[in-house]
Design a protein around this motif. Structure first.
Motif, short mmCIF file in Angstrom:
data_model
loop_
_atom_site.label_atom_id
_atom_site.label_comp_id
_atom_site.label_asym_id
_atom_site.label_seq_id
_atom_site.Cartn_x
_atom_site.Cartn_y
_atom_site.Cartn_z
N TYR A 82 0.84 -1.21 0.00
CA TYR A 82 0.00 0.00 0.00
C TYR A 82 0.87 1.26 0.00
O TYR A 82 0.63 2.19 -0.78
CB TYR A 82 -0.94 -0.01 1.20
N VAL A 83 1.86 1.27 0.86
CA VAL A 83 2.76 2.43 0.93
C VAL A 83 3.46 2.64 -0.41
O VAL A 83 3.55 3.77 -0.93
CB VAL A 83 3.80 2.26 2.06
N GLY A 84 3.95 1.55 -1.01
CA GLY A 84 4.64 1.65 -2.30
C GLY A 84 3.73 2.19 -3.40
O GLY A 84 4.13 3.07 -4.18
N THR A 85 2.52 1.66 -3.46
CA THR A 85 1.60 2.12 -4.51
C THR A 85 1.16 3.56 -4.28
O THR A 85 1.03 4.33 -5.23
CB THR A 85 0.34 1.22 -4.57
N MET A 86 0.96 3.94 -3.02
CA MET A 86 0.54 5.31 -2.73
C MET A 86 1.64 6.31 -3.06
O MET A 86 1.38 7.35 -3.68
CB MET A 86 0.14 5.45 -1.25
N ILE A 87 2.87 6.02 -2.65
CA ILE A 87 3.98 6.92 -2.95
C ILE A 87 4.14 7.06 -4.45
O ILE A 87 4.24 8.17 -4.99
CB ILE A 87 5.29 6.42 -2.31
N TYR A 88 4.15 5.93 -5.13
CA TYR A 88 4.33 5.96 -6.59
C TYR A 88 3.16 6.67 -7.26
O TYR A 88 3.35 7.56 -8.10
CB TYR A 88 4.46 4.54 -7.14
N GLY A 89 1.94 6.25 -6.92
CA GLY A 89 0.76 6.78 -7.59
C GLY A 89 0.56 8.27 -7.36
O GLY A 89 0.25 9.02 -8.29
N LEU A 90 0.73 8.73 -6.13
CA LEU A 90 0.55 10.15 -5.83
C LEU A 90 1.62 10.99 -6.51
O LEU A 90 1.33 12.07 -7.04
CB LEU A 90 0.57 10.37 -4.31
#
Length: 217
Positions: A82-90
């Motif tokens: 979740y952290v990885g996808t959020m950092i990347y996506g945002l």
């Protein structure tokens, strides 16, 4: 503590790689091409031994560890993903704001589905993810290890099946009003459960239904 950090870091890296897969999919007008190129995420994760929830859950729940250790590991992996996808996506969404509308429309449609439909779509995705990862593991050193990934991933995408970590990416790309709402987290929870049960189905059958032969007919 060191192992916890390593597991978390590998999960964050998995989130990044699924983010890259989601990026190419959203950028492709041809969804068949986009779904095929999405596979770069899982191929990289398997090659480097990163931790992806949908790739680990089937093996984790069926192993001989205590349930506390199993759930603790999966919790770390989900959080890291979740952290990885959020950092990347945002970050990528801010750099490419034109993708926010595309992702927002996709996510809005996902949230319009009823929970039972979401669960069934996630269950099927979990089955395909286990097949892809298990085929990779069993064909180490052979180019055939990529075949199930190159077939299984486009199959679940084009079928409209729900992949929890990919969905995290799409919601991270989407406008904040779509991303950070209670309904989104309810949706992701249903997908996580469906992926988990789908991922454990085949290894459970292998362990309990074919205990003597180790395989089916």
């Amino acid at each position: 503590m060191k192992k916890v950090f390593q597991d978390f870091a590998k999960a964050v890296l998995s989130g990044f790689m699924i983010g890259i897969g989601g990026t190419v999919y959203l950028n492709c007008s041809n969804k068949i091409v986009g779904s095929f190129l999405f596979t770069i995420g899982l191929i990289t994760i398997c090659e480097f031994g990163f931790n992806l929830y949908t790739g680990k859950v089937g093996y984790t729940l069926i192993n001989g560890q205590k349930w506390g250790d199993k759930l603790s590991f999966l919790g770390i992996v989900i959080l890291g993903n979740y952290v990885g996808t959020m950092i990347y996506g945002l970050a990528y969404g801010a750099a490419r704001p034109e993708l926010r509308q595309t992702a927002g429309e996709l996510c809005t449609k996902k949230l319009e589905q009823n929970p039972l439909t979401v669960f069934l779509l996630a269950l099927c995705c979990g089955i395909l993810m286990f097949i892809a990862v298990d085929a990779y593991r069993k064909n180490a050193g052979n180019v055939a290890k990529y075949v199930a990934i190159l077939i299984g991933i486009p199959t679940f995408i084009l079928s409209g099946f729900e992949h929890s970590i990919a969905d995290m990416v799409y919601f991270a790309f989407a406008p904040l009003s779509v991303n950070f709402q209670l309904k989104t987290y309810g949706f992701l929870l249903v997908v996580l459960i469906g992926n988990g049960l789908g991922g454990v189905l085949i290894p459970w059958c292998q362990k309990y239904l074919y205990a003597e032969t180790g395989k089916g007919a």
